[in-house]
Design a protein around this motif. Structure first.
Motif, PDB file in Angstrom:
ATOM      1  N   GLY A  55       0.806  -1.216   0.000  1.00  0.00           N
ATOM      2  CA  GLY A  55       0.000   0.000   0.000  1.00  0.00           C
ATOM      3  C   GLY A  55       0.837   1.264   0.000  1.00  0.00           C
ATOM      4  N   GLU A  56       0.194   2.350  -0.423  1.00  0.00           N
ATOM      5  CA  GLU A  56       0.883   3.633  -0.500  1.00  0.00           C
ATOM      6  C   GLU A  56       1.324   4.116   0.879  1.00  0.00           C
ATOM      7  OE1 GLU A  56       0.473   8.228  -2.128  1.00  0.00           O
ATOM      8  OE2 GLU A  56      -1.195   6.854  -2.466  1.00  0.00           O
ATOM      9  N   GLU A  57       0.510   3.880   1.895  1.00  0.00           N
ATOM     10  CA  GLU A  57       0.866   4.346   3.241  1.00  0.00           C
ATOM     11  C   GLU A  57       2.194   3.745   3.703  1.00  0.00           C
ATOM     12  OE1 GLU A  57      -0.879   4.221   7.784  1.00  0.00           O
ATOM     13  OE2 GLU A  57      -2.293   4.116   6.113  1.00  0.00           O
ATOM     14  N   ARG A  58       2.383   2.448   3.467  1.00  0.00           N
ATOM     15  CA  ARG A  58       3.647   1.806   3.852  1.00  0.00           C
ATOM     16  C   ARG A  58       4.808   2.373   3.039  1.00  0.00           C
ATOM     17  NH1 ARG A  58       7.230   0.586   7.252  1.00  0.00           N
ATOM     18  NH2 ARG A  58       8.532  -1.189   6.751  1.00  0.00           N
ATOM     19  N   PHE A  59       4.569   2.587   1.738  1.00  0.00           N
ATOM     20  CA  PHE A  59       5.616   3.187   0.922  1.00  0.00           C
ATOM     21  C   PHE A  59       6.014   4.549   1.477  1.00  0.00           C
ATOM     22  CE2 PHE A  59       6.762   6.285  -2.330  1.00  0.00           C
ATOM     23  CZ  PHE A  59       7.982   5.754  -2.725  1.00  0.00           C
ATOM     24  N   ARG A  60       5.033   5.376   1.817  1.00  0.00           N
ATOM     25  CA  ARG A  60       5.322   6.723   2.320  1.00  0.00           C
ATOM     26  C   ARG A  60       6.094   6.677   3.639  1.00  0.00           C
ATOM     27  NH1 ARG A  60       5.361   9.449  -2.207  1.00  0.00           N
ATOM     28  NH2 ARG A  60       3.383   9.297  -3.310  1.00  0.00           N
ATOM     29  N   GLU A  61       5.811   5.683   4.487  1.00  0.00           N
ATOM     30  CA  GLU A  61       6.577   5.519   5.738  1.00  0.00           C
ATOM     31  C   GLU A  61       8.037   5.214   5.425  1.00  0.00           C
ATOM     32  OE1 GLU A  61       4.604   2.338   7.777  1.00  0.00           O
ATOM     33  OE2 GLU A  61       2.846   3.556   8.253  1.00  0.00           O
ATOM     34  N   LEU A  62       8.249   4.265   4.518  1.00  0.00           N
ATOM     35  CA  LEU A  62       9.616   3.901   4.128  1.00  0.00           C
ATOM     36  C   LEU A  62      10.328   5.084   3.466  1.00  0.00           C
ATOM     37  CD1 LEU A  62       8.900   0.359   2.633  1.00  0.00           C
ATOM     38  CD2 LEU A  62      10.152   0.842   4.753  1.00  0.00           C
ATOM     39  N   GLU A  63       9.591   5.808   2.641  1.00  0.00           N
ATOM     40  CA  GLU A  63      10.160   6.961   1.947  1.00  0.00           C
ATOM     41  C   GLU A  63      10.585   8.052   2.934  1.00  0.00           C
ATOM     42  OE1 GLU A  63       8.844   9.310  -1.979  1.00  0.00           O
ATOM     43  OE2 GLU A  63       7.395   9.484  -0.339  1.00  0.00           O
ATOM     44  N   ALA A  64       9.729   8.359   3.905  1.00  0.00           N
ATOM     45  CA  ALA A  64      10.045   9.401   4.888  1.00  0.00           C
ATOM     46  C   ALA A  64      11.311   9.037   5.665  1.00  0.00           C
ATOM     47  CB  ALA A  64       8.866   9.614   5.836  1.00  0.00           C
ATOM     48  N   GLU A  65      11.439   7.779   6.031  1.00  0.00           N
ATOM     49  CA  GLU A  65      12.635   7.338   6.751  1.00  0.00           C
ATOM     50  C   GLU A  65      13.869   7.410   5.853  1.00  0.00           C
ATOM     51  OE1 GLU A  65      15.466   6.143   9.342  1.00  0.00           O
ATOM     52  OE2 GLU A  65      13.489   6.987   9.759  1.00  0.00           O
ATOM     53  N   ALA A  66      13.709   7.040   4.584  1.00  0.00           N
ATOM     54  CA  ALA A  66      14.837   7.091   3.647  1.00  0.00           C
ATOM     55  C   ALA A  66      15.311   8.536   3.447  1.00  0.00           C
ATOM     56  CB  ALA A  66      14.434   6.479   2.301  1.00  0.00           C
ATOM     57  N   VAL A  67      14.373   9.455   3.341  1.00  0.00           N
ATOM     58  CA  VAL A  67      14.734  10.867   3.171  1.00  0.00           C
ATOM     59  C   VAL A  67      15.454  11.370   4.418  1.00  0.00           C
ATOM     60  CG1 VAL A  67      13.845  13.220   2.879  1.00  0.00           C
ATOM     61  CG2 VAL A  67      12.900  11.346   1.497  1.00  0.00           C
ATOM     62  N   ARG A  68      14.911  11.082   5.583  1.00  0.00           N
ATOM     63  CA  ARG A  68      15.536  11.516   6.835  1.00  0.00           C
ATOM     64  C   ARG A  68      16.973  11.009   6.926  1.00  0.00           C
ATOM     65  NH1 ARG A  68      17.486   9.731  10.848  1.00  0.00           N
ATOM     66  NH2 ARG A  68      16.756   7.618  10.532  1.00  0.00           N
ATOM     67  N   ALA A  69      17.158   9.728   6.678  1.00  0.00           N
ATOM     68  CA  ALA A  69      18.490   9.127   6.770  1.00  0.00           C
ATOM     69  C   ALA A  69      19.453   9.736   5.750  1.00  0.00           C
ATOM     70  CB  ALA A  69      18.393   7.615   6.569  1.00  0.00           C
TER      71      ALA A  69
END
Length: 167
Positions: A55-69
């Motif tokens: 789902g998109e929500e899980r993708f967005r969670e992973l994306e936010a963490e990837a951007v932060r890192a």
């Protein structure tokens, strides 16, 4: 400790973030990193599969963490997924970084991504969906950008050179 990326590229699908990003990194003599690639590495599958299976929500969670890192550890050119900037905490993290908005018109974006694209948000009626995404995101791109570069009818190396000069 890294001071953060030399440049953070934002913009809609088809704006040239990956292509221009690689050229800009070469021009500046720094590494290139794409947060979509980081997400795929963590998830062990392509972005399109994450959307379908998780789902998109899980993708967005992973994306936010990837951007932060990436903002904390990467000192080269960083390309963000087109929708990453819609996450409010990500917008705050981008403050103070050299954010570059790659602006592209709808016709050019459609030509570059193609209408038979594997991009998950563009599956149904891709041209209409891309137009809606671009209109929704444009004010955020413009607000976050320190530098805006129009990419329509231009060669990627010309865009990269303009960004390098502006930096």
């Amino acid at each position: 400790m890294s001071q953060g990326p030399a440049a953070v590229l934002i913009g809609p699908p088809g704006s040239g973030k990956s292509t221009v990003g690689r050229l800009l990194a070469d021009h500046l003599g720094v590494p290139f990193r794409d947060t979509d690639g980081d997400v795929e590495a963590v998830a062990g599958k392509p972005v399109s599969d994450i959307f379908v299976e998780d789902g998109e929500e899980r993708f967005r969670e992973l994306e936010a963490e990837a951007v932060r890192a990436a903002l904390e550890s990467h000192d080269g050119v960083l390309s963000l997924g087109g929708g990453a900037v819609m996450h409010e905490p990500t917008q705050k993290l981008l403050a103070g970084h050299p954010v570059v908005y790659l602006q592209v018109g709808l016709d050019q974006a459609v030509r570059r991504v193609g209408l038979a694209s594997a991009r998950p948000l563009l599956v149904l009626n891709p041209r209409s969906r891309l137009r809606a995404l671009m209109e929704e995101r444009r004010p955020v791109y413009e607000r976050l950008a320190m530098i805006t570069v129009v990419t329509d009818d231009r060669e990627p190396d010309e865009v990269a050179a303009e960004i390098a000069a502006a930096l």
